[in-house]
Write an enzyme that holds these catalytic residues in place. Sequence first.
Site, mmCIF file in Angstrom:
data_model
loop_
_atom_site.group_PDB
_atom_site.id
_atom_site.type_symbol
_atom_site.label_atom_id
_atom_site.label_comp_id
_atom_site.label_asym_id
_atom_site.label_seq_id
_atom_site.Cartn_x
_atom_site.Cartn_y
_atom_site.Cartn_z
ATOM 1 C CE1 TYR A 52 64.737 -11.310 -4.626
ATOM 2 C CE2 TYR A 52 66.152 -10.628 -2.813
ATOM 3 C CZ TYR A 52 65.127 -10.361 -3.692
ATOM 4 O OH TYR A 52 64.481 -9.156 -3.653
ATOM 5 C CD GLU A 54 64.481 -11.568 -9.157
ATOM 6 O OE1 GLU A 54 65.118 -11.670 -10.215
ATOM 7 O OE2 GLU A 54 64.299 -10.488 -8.569
ATOM 8 C CG ASP A 198 39.136 -12.830 -5.225
ATOM 9 O OD1 ASP A 198 39.588 -13.669 -4.419
ATOM 10 O OD2 ASP A 198 39.309 -11.597 -5.104
ATOM 11 C CB THR A 224 44.081 -14.792 0.592
ATOM 12 O OG1 THR A 224 42.881 -15.286 1.187
ATOM 13 C CG2 THR A 224 43.825 -13.415 0.019
ATOM 14 C CE LYS A 227 41.257 -12.261 2.992
ATOM 15 N NZ LYS A 227 40.574 -11.442 1.981
ATOM 16 N NE ARG A 233 48.063 -10.515 5.942
ATOM 17 C CZ ARG A 233 47.000 -10.473 6.727
ATOM 18 N NH1 ARG A 233 47.019 -11.001 7.916
ATOM 19 N NH2 ARG A 233 45.907 -9.891 6.302
HETATM 20 C C1 PLP Z 1 41.007 -10.425 1.214
HETATM 21 C C2 PLP Z 1 40.642 -10.403 -0.233
HETATM 22 C C3 PLP Z 1 41.569 -10.100 -1.232
HETATM 23 C C4 PLP Z 1 42.922 -9.487 -0.980
HETATM 24 O O1 PLP Z 1 43.746 -10.068 -0.180
HETATM 25 P P1 PLP Z 1 45.025 -9.314 0.453
HETATM 26 O O2 PLP Z 1 45.838 -10.490 0.823
HETATM 27 O O3 PLP Z 1 44.514 -8.512 1.583
HETATM 28 O O4 PLP Z 1 45.655 -8.499 -0.620
HETATM 29 C C5 PLP Z 1 41.182 -10.227 -2.549
HETATM 30 N N1 PLP Z 1 39.947 -10.615 -2.871
HETATM 31 C C6 PLP Z 1 39.022 -10.891 -1.942
HETATM 32 C C7 PLP Z 1 37.663 -11.321 -2.372
HETATM 33 C C8 PLP Z 1 39.338 -10.792 -0.587
HETATM 34 O O5 PLP Z 1 38.396 -11.017 0.314
#
Ligand code: PLP
Length: 421
Positions: A52, A54, A198, A224, A227, A233
């Site tokens: 942990y 925090e 994003d 993220t 990807k 993740r």
């Molecule tokens: C995949 C994605 C997210 C969210 O990601 P998670 O890890 O699945 O919560 C947010 N914004 C965009 C543009 C994404 O493609």
Amino acid sequence: MVNALEQYDPQIYELMRQEAARQSGSIRLIPSENYVSKAVMLASGSCLTNKYAEGYPGKRYYEGQQVTDLIERMARDRVKKIFKADHANVQPYSGSVANLAAYSALINPGDTIMGLSLVHGGHLTHGWKVSVTSKFYNSVPYPVDHETGRLDFDHIADLAKKHKPKVIVSGATAYPREIDFEKFGQIAKDIGAYHISDIAHIAGLVVAGIHKSPVPYADVVSTTSHKTLRGPRGGMLLCKAEHAEKIDKAVFPGLQGGPHMHTLTAIAVAMAEADTPEFVAYAKQVVKNAKALADKLLEYGFNLVSGGTDNHLILIDLRNKNIPGRKLAKALDRARIVTNYNTVPGDPAPPSNPSGLRIGTPAITTRGMREPEAEQVAAFINKVVENIDNETVIEELEKEVLLLCSQFPVPDHFIIPNKNH
Ligand SMILES: *Cc1c(COP(=O)(O)O)cnc(C)c1O
């Protein structure tokens, strides 16, 4: 380590073995999926899951942080270096939480946010109606142009002037073209809004310098780690120094408790991997493969949203083929080609059974596939479309897919032996 699981929990071991076999014995075209390296896998399945932590390095609420502080600092520094950002927060549990933290750092509940509509390629957390982001905030989505499938900046600027959002979100989950983040930054600036970008999908392309980075033009960048970036993740936030304190407070204690230290550790590993010429070559090949796949699909008479791709993904508009997206995705899955059905701009059908199919090349490129194989994949897709109700053809195709998979093995830690062996 995985093999020891066989003794402790044979049922879960068997399911993991089956999933590993499925991942190696299918062509993964889901553009948000990838295969992580052995190093990333080892770090995420490590003793760091037991700690942990925090708070932030130097300001924790539990003792015993001699090592975790060093790991989190290293993860942050590596993220800042590859994205050329002033500040990085590597604690968000995932991309969705990162976005929520970015909003809550900058604006108040009830304020207006403007993001790309989900049915036009935006993410749920950009203010889509079933997401809490549209309950906590007043969401005014912007569309893409139905004809071109592209962002229309004049229209977005008009909407922004009319609705005066406090936040404009750039970035997408199903948009096949390069996004002009500088223009989004200008539109936000003109109305005194914050610009949150994003880049969850394209972060790997940004790091490799293939797509322009939003970092100079956005107040906060959200992404993220799993990807195109090919990490575990997780989620991350980058921002200018002036927003650093607000962002950190919004993540902890605003939204989360203890960070997932095993994920932070694996993020650190993945960021070092992304900071190599090999990763740049990988990301370039991802785009080359997507273009080769797209070109071949066009030859077969498929309609692609926006006419093609600049990135890792392709959105097929199936209306001229008279096959619903879900039906095709299910038929492809029987042939071991894994995709997802998706809306297309101006789709008359609902998101639950839309007219499009979304595919992408990050995972097949990690397996070493190049343009000839990308073209072969296009031929496979065309074959399924032309034989959508012919199970014999689909079964034969499954064998061809397995052969291709065997020629391009996944990273070796994805292979889990059958217990009879
Ligand atoms: C995949 C994605 C997210 C969210 O990601 P998670 O890890 O699945 O919560 C947010 N914004 C965009 C543009 C994404 O493609």
